[in-house]
Design a protein around this motif. Structure first.
Motif, PDB file in Angstrom:
ATOM      1  N   CYS A  94     -30.662 -25.217 -27.998  1.00 27.75           N
ATOM      2  CA  CYS A  94     -31.003 -26.462 -28.123  1.00 27.75           C
ATOM      3  C   CYS A  94     -29.537 -27.335 -27.883  1.00 27.75           C
ATOM      4  O   CYS A  94     -28.499 -26.685 -28.364  1.00 27.75           O
ATOM      5  CB  CYS A  94     -31.525 -27.024 -29.391  1.00 27.75           C
ATOM      6  SG  CYS A  94     -33.297 -26.213 -29.797  1.00 27.75           S
ATOM      7  N   VAL A  95     -29.713 -28.593 -27.331  1.00 28.19           N
ATOM      8  CA  VAL A  95     -28.447 -29.479 -27.295  1.00 28.19           C
ATOM      9  C   VAL A  95     -28.796 -30.333 -28.502  1.00 28.19           C
ATOM     10  O   VAL A  95     -29.747 -31.026 -28.713  1.00 28.19           O
ATOM     11  CB  VAL A  95     -28.649 -30.304 -26.024  1.00 28.19           C
ATOM     12  CG1 VAL A  95     -27.557 -31.246 -26.127  1.00 28.19           C
ATOM     13  CG2 VAL A  95     -28.755 -29.480 -24.923  1.00 28.19           C
ATOM     14  N   SER A  96     -27.554 -30.446 -29.254  1.00 28.56           N
ATOM     15  CA  SER A  96     -27.884 -31.505 -30.663  1.00 28.56           C
ATOM     16  C   SER A  96     -27.935 -32.761 -30.227  1.00 28.56           C
ATOM     17  O   SER A  96     -27.690 -33.038 -28.955  1.00 28.56           O
ATOM     18  CB  SER A  96     -26.709 -31.170 -31.393  1.00 28.56           C
ATOM     19  OG  SER A  96     -25.680 -31.847 -30.764  1.00 28.56           O
ATOM     20  N   TYR A  97     -28.587 -33.658 -30.631  1.00 30.81           N
ATOM     21  CA  TYR A  97     -28.716 -35.250 -30.522  1.00 30.81           C
ATOM     22  C   TYR A  97     -28.069 -35.856 -31.834  1.00 30.81           C
ATOM     23  O   TYR A  97     -27.545 -35.710 -32.787  1.00 30.81           O
ATOM     24  CB  TYR A  97     -30.127 -35.390 -30.487  1.00 30.81           C
ATOM     25  CG  TYR A  97     -30.872 -34.997 -31.817  1.00 30.81           C
ATOM     26  CD1 TYR A  97     -30.785 -36.389 -32.755  1.00 30.81           C
ATOM     27  CD2 TYR A  97     -31.242 -34.123 -32.486  1.00 30.81           C
ATOM     28  CE1 TYR A  97     -31.317 -36.334 -34.023  1.00 30.81           C
ATOM     29  CE2 TYR A  97     -31.549 -33.836 -33.640  1.00 30.81           C
ATOM     30  CZ  TYR A  97     -31.734 -34.990 -34.654  1.00 30.81           C
ATOM     31  OH  TYR A  97     -31.942 -34.982 -35.759  1.00 30.81           O
ATOM     32  N   GLN A  98     -27.757 -37.278 -31.238  1.00 27.13           N
ATOM     33  CA  GLN A  98     -27.409 -38.084 -32.229  1.00 27.13           C
ATOM     34  C   GLN A  98     -28.679 -39.097 -32.447  1.00 27.13           C
ATOM     35  O   GLN A  98     -29.351 -39.390 -31.767  1.00 27.13           O
ATOM     36  CB  GLN A  98     -26.276 -39.116 -31.397  1.00 27.13           C
ATOM     37  CG  GLN A  98     -25.247 -38.240 -30.790  1.00 27.13           C
ATOM     38  CD  GLN A  98     -24.345 -37.828 -31.896  1.00 27.13           C
ATOM     39  OE1 GLN A  98     -24.357 -38.311 -32.974  1.00 27.13           O
ATOM     40  NE2 GLN A  98     -23.705 -36.569 -31.436  1.00 27.13           N
TER      41      GLN A  98
END
Length: 193
Positions: free
Chosen positions: A97-101
């Motif tokens: 996954c790509v982390s998110y803000q």
């Protein structure tokens, strides 16, 4: 297996196995007038009142045998449900996954929920993968997503999200569901105009 110390009538529940949305329980009556009485049944904690069902009593060996049969029955139900899924059950990890803000909109994204947020038998990929419908709920720290496998809408906290699934790790079946969902949404919005 949980070791417990709660009571059901005259029986102390000594063992409980929680699988497939209900507990198989085993208990014994420790009163002098019933020194060989044991119990086996199902327990489900409900919102208004706990539910006990299929309660049976007998001697130790027959109730322990029934306990094991009921646990096996619950295992068989989980296994049958997973076999019916007909999609890979591989767990989605944080590395996929790509982390998110938290202040970045993730509406319309395919996300993975941390498998540790689910019951042990539900820690499989199809139950983790969701499509974010609303990324700001009234509490402002949670989101609403549609689980792609079964279409169930759920709410979770941002801290429960592993991240947005990288495109190379998005299962083909999930991509197809997202395409169909987005197509249906466009058609629905077109009809309301």
């Amino acid at each position: 297996m949980l070791e417990t110390d709660w009571m059901y009538k005259d029986y102390q529940i000594t063992q409980a196995i929680d699988i497939h949305r209900r507990m198989v329980i085993f208990g014994e009556c420790r009163s002098d007038d019933k020194p060989t009485a044991f119990l086996c049944g199902y327990y489900e904690p409900l919102l208004l009142k706990d539910a006990y069902s299929e309660m049976q009593t007998g001697d130790y060996l027959e109730m322990m045998e029934l306990f094991l049969q009921r646990v096996q029955g619950q295992i068989d139900k989980v296994r049958a449900e997973q076999q019916e899924m007909d999609v890979p059950l591989d767990v989605i990890t944080r590395e996929m996954c790509v982390s998110y803000q938290e202040n970045t909109g993730i509406r319309g994204q395919m996300v993975a929920i941390d498998p540790m947020r689910f019951r042990p038998e539900d820690r499989i990929g199809p139950k983790q993968i969701g499509y974010v419908i609303a990324d700001q709920t009234p509490s402002k720290n949670s989101m609403v997503f549609r689980r792609l496998y079964d279409g169930r809408e759920m709410c979770c906290f941002y801290g429960d999200i592993l991240g947005v699934i990288k495109s190379e790790y998005q299962p083909d079946w999930a991509k197809e569901v997202v395409c169909q969902f987005e197509k249906n949404e466009k058609n629905r919005k077109g009809e309301t105009r």
